[in-house]
Structure formats: structure tokens, C-alpha cells
Design an enzyme around this catalytic site. Sequence first.
Site, PDB file in Angstrom:
ATOM      1  N   ASP A 186      16.412  14.101   0.968  1.00  0.00           N
ATOM      2  CA  ASP A 186      15.242  14.264   0.102  1.00  0.00           C
ATOM      3  C   ASP A 186      15.071  13.071  -0.849  1.00  0.00           C
ATOM      4  O   ASP A 186      15.842  12.099  -0.777  1.00  0.00           O
ATOM      5  CB  ASP A 186      15.403  15.595  -0.660  1.00  0.00           C
ATOM      6  CG  ASP A 186      14.095  16.310  -0.913  1.00  0.00           C
ATOM      7  OD1 ASP A 186      13.045  15.644  -0.974  1.00  0.00           O
ATOM      8  OD2 ASP A 186      14.118  17.541  -1.083  1.00  0.00           O
ATOM      9  N   GLU A 209      10.828  11.817   2.240  1.00  0.00           N
ATOM     10  CA  GLU A 209      10.324  11.202   0.996  1.00  0.00           C
ATOM     11  C   GLU A 209       8.822  11.429   0.832  1.00  0.00           C
ATOM     12  O   GLU A 209       8.159  10.725   0.094  1.00  0.00           O
ATOM     13  CB  GLU A 209      10.775   9.748   0.857  1.00  0.00           C
ATOM     14  CG  GLU A 209      10.311   8.763   1.894  1.00  0.00           C
ATOM     15  CD  GLU A 209       8.866   8.368   1.713  1.00  0.00           C
ATOM     16  OE1 GLU A 209       8.035   8.979   2.426  1.00  0.00           O
ATOM     17  OE2 GLU A 209       8.572   7.464   0.902  1.00  0.00           O
ATOM     18  N   TRP A 210       8.338  12.457   1.540  1.00  0.00           N
ATOM     19  CA  TRP A 210       7.000  13.021   1.336  1.00  0.00           C
ATOM     20  C   TRP A 210       5.866  12.037   1.610  1.00  0.00           C
ATOM     21  O   TRP A 210       4.748  12.202   1.114  1.00  0.00           O
ATOM     22  CB  TRP A 210       6.851  13.573  -0.101  1.00  0.00           C
ATOM     23  CG  TRP A 210       8.062  14.233  -0.644  1.00  0.00           C
ATOM     24  CD1 TRP A 210       8.837  15.178  -0.013  1.00  0.00           C
ATOM     25  CD2 TRP A 210       8.678  14.023  -1.927  1.00  0.00           C
ATOM     26  NE1 TRP A 210       9.884  15.557  -0.815  1.00  0.00           N
ATOM     27  CE2 TRP A 210       9.801  14.865  -1.995  1.00  0.00           C
ATOM     28  CE3 TRP A 210       8.369  13.212  -3.019  1.00  0.00           C
ATOM     29  CZ2 TRP A 210      10.638  14.910  -3.121  1.00  0.00           C
ATOM     30  CZ3 TRP A 210       9.194  13.260  -4.140  1.00  0.00           C
ATOM     31  CH2 TRP A 210      10.304  14.095  -4.182  1.00  0.00           C
ATOM     32  N   GLY A 211       6.146  10.974   2.363  1.00  0.00           N
ATOM     33  CA  GLY A 211       5.097  10.007   2.674  1.00  0.00           C
ATOM     34  C   GLY A 211       4.775   9.067   1.528  1.00  0.00           C
ATOM     35  O   GLY A 211       3.844   8.263   1.619  1.00  0.00           O
ATOM     36  N   ASP A 240       5.174  19.138   0.004  1.00  0.00           N
ATOM     37  CA  ASP A 240       5.669  20.384   0.610  1.00  0.00           C
ATOM     38  C   ASP A 240       4.535  21.291   1.087  1.00  0.00           C
ATOM     39  O   ASP A 240       3.526  21.467   0.397  1.00  0.00           O
ATOM     40  CB  ASP A 240       6.494  21.173  -0.412  1.00  0.00           C
ATOM     41  CG  ASP A 240       7.806  20.494  -0.731  1.00  0.00           C
ATOM     42  OD1 ASP A 240       8.040  19.371  -0.249  1.00  0.00           O
ATOM     43  OD2 ASP A 240       8.601  21.094  -1.472  1.00  0.00           O
TER      44      ASP A 240
HETATM   45  C1  GLA Z   1      11.746  19.102  -1.794  1.00  0.00           C
HETATM   46  C2  GLA Z   1      11.555  19.095  -0.282  1.00  0.00           C
HETATM   47  C3  GLA Z   1      11.524  20.523   0.219  1.00  0.00           C
HETATM   48  C4  GLA Z   1      12.822  21.230  -0.152  1.00  0.00           C
HETATM   49  C5  GLA Z   1      13.034  21.172  -1.664  1.00  0.00           C
HETATM   50  C6  GLA Z   1      14.417  21.672  -2.079  1.00  0.00           C
HETATM   51  O1  GLA Z   1      10.658  19.669  -2.421  1.00  0.00           O
HETATM   52  O2  GLA Z   1      10.367  18.421   0.051  1.00  0.00           O
HETATM   53  O3  GLA Z   1      11.338  20.552   1.620  1.00  0.00           O
HETATM   54  O4  GLA Z   1      13.900  20.624   0.512  1.00  0.00           O
HETATM   55  O5  GLA Z   1      12.921  19.843  -2.148  1.00  0.00           O
HETATM   56  O6  GLA Z   1      14.630  21.601  -3.467  1.00  0.00           O
END
Ligand code: GLA
Length: 425
Positions: free
Chosen positions: A192, A225-227, A247
Site C-alpha cells: 500500500d 498506490e491508487w494510481g 478504494d
Molecule cells: C488502503 C487500500 C485498501 C486497504 C486499506 C487498508 O485504503 O487502498 O485497499 O488495503 O488501505 O487499510
Amino acid sequence: MRSMNRPSARAASIRRLSAAPVRRLSRQGLALAAAALLCGVGAAAPALAQAPEAPAPPTPGDGLAATPPMGFNNWNSTHCEADFNEEMVKSIADLFVEKGLKDAGYEYVNLDDCWALPERDADGELVPDPERFPNGIKAVADYVHGKGLKFGIYTSAGTKTCSDIGFPGGLDHEYSDARQFADWGVDYLKYDNCNNQGVDARQRYTTMRDALKATGRPILYSICEWGENKPWEWAEGIGESWRTTGDISDNWDSMLSILKQNLPLAEHAGPGHWNDPDMLEVGNGGMTDTEYRSHFSLWSVMAAPLLIGADLREAGEETYEILGNKEVIAVDQDELGRQGTVLSSEDGRWVLVKEMADGSRTVALFNETGEEQQIGTTAQDAGLPEAASYEVRDLWEHRTDTGDGTLSATVPAHGTVLLRVTPSS
Ligand code: GLA
């Protein structure tokens, strides 16, 4: 401690969702079968210091994710709640076998955040939470392996993980943490992005890639890393998949928003390097079964990792039917590894096309709108050669028809008709 921490962990996860709308639509109880009528085709520890010599240059994918990873992750159903524990994880492995999901291709049983204690031990090692995992992590991994499945774990490329409780992250501990994971028998790491201290993403994710390789154990590496830093431009050869968005949450608008962010990235996906639009919400209760069928269809057309996010101990038959649809899974797992692309999307009437290894095309007729819609295209517009006739397989109805290449259906609100189209020989 845990009950105090629960709301804050959830709040943190909700905050991170800020980009995704969270309006929950009322259930509509739609029967997809009723409206999926085909026209024209009939009905149808400061461990960096310990870094060994530079590892060999990476082979993209290293053979670990020739097709998109499939499995389970607890986050979408439990977050950090107390029912995320050894018993749950073992039950999921049992259900993978008993319910035929293992046979259908689901392989990894993965832990998300909150499996550790907030502090490392005196040797700088990670310590499993003894309440959740009284027998440690290796015992759980051994159990999962005993079922012929693989086991995954989570940490963050930062000083702490994403939960507000702040479990230890892997930054500056890459080599010792990776060694610990390998010793436990870990086969998959989700890494993450929280608490990253502003260190360059490519550097952080590459260091863990090298640390994983240095263990000598094949560990599928899922970059999360969410893009934020466009990983599709640099992460091939570093990880086997990368999250492209924030997310997901269990509602229609969130699913739709993520779909629209992930679709334009098709050219960056392929065997060993996949766009990851986040884990599945199918079965978590915030969408209708029609919407969940769309979610599962669209993720498969996008060659997304298929990580089940529902607590399967509580799942109904409909959930198992969706997640276990082998014809749809075959679309996701097609060895050509193409991510489907958008042919048209006029007024919320979407036509998506995925080229398949056998020369056929999977065509998704997806209705974004709240009203029933007629959605159509032709086999030739979907990229198939001219032919006297075409076989059209409806992957939800499990029915094959022969037609002239006109592909059209009445699609219910929020529904998807998924067709696999082959020129007749
Ligand atoms: C981030 C990630 C999620 C999850 C949470 C856990 O938000 O994007 O998929 O793993 O952390 O805290």
C-alpha cells in the site's frame, strides 16, 4: 483496543474514498434474464543496510501472473473488525474448495491490513496480532497451502499502514520484512501507499520488488498506490499488478466511477502486468444482483484481478453463481491478456469489446442508465471478419445462438449482457 480502533480505521478508509461518490442506490430487484433478449441472433529493520547484491534484472511477470490474479481478500467485508481472524481465513480456504471456487480458478487467500500488532518486536520483526492469529501467520499459510491454495499478506510502502491504528509499514524495512514473509510461506504481497514520507513511489516500490526477489521465493507483487503516480507508465517489470484508482466501496456509483477511470488504461495491461481497479464487492449487499453481474462482467472484460471481497461464510447462492461463472471467468483469464476497450458509450449505452486468444470477441452490452435500453453493435464493428454467420454465446444465460452478426439486446437498468462471438466456419 480493537473496538476503539474500529471506527477510526473505517473512517480512514472512508476518507481515502473521497474521489469516489458514495450514494447508495436503492435495491431494484431486477431480473436480468427477463430482459436479456437478443435481437437479430434469435433469443438470446533498517534492513536496507542488509541489501544483498543487486538482483538479476526482472523478467516481467516472472510467470507469476500470466493471467490476472484470482483469489480472496478480507478488506471489503471486514475492514479491521474483530471477525478478521484465523478462523475466518481458514473458513474461506475451506469454502474455496467446497464451493468449487478453487476449481473455477480462485487461488490466493489474502490478508489485508490489521493483521499485525502496532509495534515491531525488539529485533525489528513484525508481530502478528495474537488475538486474531493466535497461532501466528505461518500456521494460517500452512493451512491455506494444505488446501492446494496460495497465501497473501499486506503492508504499506510507508512507515505505517493505512489504518489509523498505524501498524508498522515496510519503508526502510523492506529486506527484513520480505524475508519474514517468505519464511512464513507468503505467495502474494499487497503493498500500500500510506505514510510514505514523500519518498518517490517508483523508488519505494522498486526496493520492495528487489527485496522480494532476494528472498528467492516467488511472491506475486501487487502495487497499491491508487494510481497517484501513474504506475501504468513505470510499474511493468516491478509489480504484477497496480491499482489504478482509490478504494472501491459497495455501491453503484463507486463501481461506475472506478470503471470509467480504469477503461482508458487498456493499452498498459497484459500478461504479467495488470491494471487493478480494486477488489470485488460482489455479495457484500450494497448493490443488486443485476449490478453485481455488471461489476463482475466489466471487471472480467477489463482483465482485472478477481479478488473476492465478500465474507463467503455469509454468501447466498446467487453470489456463488456470479463469482463461480466459469464462462465469465474465462473472459478475464483469457491467455491473450487483452484489456477490453470501449467501442461506444452513447447516453450510457456502452459497448465494450475484448479480443480473445481464439480469435473470438467478448462483447459487453452495458446499461449505465436507470431505464431499460436497447444496446447493439455488429460482429464486424467488434473486430471480427466477415462471415456467413456468427455463433453468439450468452455468458450469463449459457445459451448459444447463430445469427447474421447483429448483436443487440434489451438490457435492463444497470445490467450487462455479455456475449462471446465467433465467426462460424
Ligand atoms: C488502503 C487500500 C485498501 C486497504 C486499506 C487498508 O485504503 O487502498 O485497499 O488495503 O488501505 O487499510
